[in-house]
Design a protein around this motif. Structure first.
Motif, mmCIF file in Angstrom:
data_model
loop_
_atom_site.group_PDB
_atom_site.id
_atom_site.type_symbol
_atom_site.label_atom_id
_atom_site.label_comp_id
_atom_site.label_asym_id
_atom_site.label_seq_id
_atom_site.Cartn_x
_atom_site.Cartn_y
_atom_site.Cartn_z
ATOM 1 N N THR A 38 -4.722 6.656 -0.746
ATOM 2 C CA THR A 38 -4.162 5.329 -0.517
ATOM 3 C C THR A 38 -4.311 4.511 -1.789
ATOM 4 O O THR A 38 -5.405 4.416 -2.343
ATOM 5 C CB THR A 38 -4.874 4.626 0.658
ATOM 6 O OG1 THR A 38 -4.726 5.428 1.833
ATOM 7 C CG2 THR A 38 -4.295 3.253 0.914
ATOM 8 N N ILE A 73 0.601 5.152 0.840
ATOM 9 C CA ILE A 73 -0.259 6.149 1.455
ATOM 10 C C ILE A 73 0.358 7.511 1.176
ATOM 11 O O ILE A 73 1.362 7.879 1.769
ATOM 12 C CB ILE A 73 -0.445 5.893 2.968
ATOM 13 C CG1 ILE A 73 -1.048 4.493 3.163
ATOM 14 C CG2 ILE A 73 -1.320 6.975 3.587
ATOM 15 C CD1 ILE A 73 -1.141 4.035 4.581
ATOM 16 N N LEU A 100 0.841 -1.189 0.000
ATOM 17 C CA LEU A 100 0.000 0.000 0.000
ATOM 18 C C LEU A 100 0.875 1.236 0.000
ATOM 19 O O LEU A 100 1.873 1.299 0.727
ATOM 20 C CB LEU A 100 -0.905 0.034 1.237
ATOM 21 C CG LEU A 100 -2.095 -0.899 1.266
ATOM 22 C CD1 LEU A 100 -2.822 -0.774 2.601
ATOM 23 C CD2 LEU A 100 -3.052 -0.626 0.125
ATOM 24 N N ALA A 135 -2.867 10.338 4.101
ATOM 25 C CA ALA A 135 -3.765 9.536 4.939
ATOM 26 C C ALA A 135 -5.014 10.304 5.351
ATOM 27 O O ALA A 135 -6.041 9.702 5.644
ATOM 28 C CB ALA A 135 -3.024 9.038 6.175
#
Length: 134
Positions: free
Chosen positions: A103, A94, A92, A97
């Motif tokens: 994301t 990011i 993932l 956030a």
């Protein structure tokens, strides 16, 4: 007048392998697989999407589509689902956030066409195609 994007032609080298990847590993619905004396055309659609992919009729080099994007309401859950189905995915990423849409993760199909998957939490509450219209 509405102008809707409903089909993207995806260049692939092996139609059967691509059906297996998109239908069996990604979970796209196989809308049709049409074979004529001139060509074969396969159309698949991601669940909840108004846009499909089509292959079997492209003049483009297999693997030449880059940066196609899918949107999900939960990137971590979507990533886990693809991993369970044997799809190689990135970690993932990011980017932000605090902001919806920040994301993402990435994967390639067997030919090298590249995809990103972006999390938009709002899609859980407000899908593009309402559930009662599907």
């Amino acid at each position: 007048m509405d102008w809707t994007l409903e089909v993207i032609v995806l260049p692939v080298a092996d139609v059967e392998r691509s059906i297996g990847f998109y239908r069996d590993q990604l979970g796209f619905a196989l809308d049709h697989d049409t074979i004529t004396p001139q060509m074969r055309v396969v159309q698949l659609t991601p669940r909840g999407s108004g846009c499909s992919i089509v292959f079997g009729m492209s003049q483009m080099e297999p693997g030449s589509m880059k940066g196609l994007q899918l949107v999900v309401s939960d990137a971590a859950a979507a990533r886990s689902e693809l991993l369970e189905r044997g799809v190689e995915v990135s970690d993932l990423s990011i980017i932000d956030a605090e902001r919806d849409g920040g994301t993402l993760f990435f994967f390639d199909d067997p030919d090298g066409n590249s995809w990103s998957v972006q999390q938009m939490k709002i899609r859980a509450e407000k899908p593009l195609i309402p559930l009662d219209a599907r």
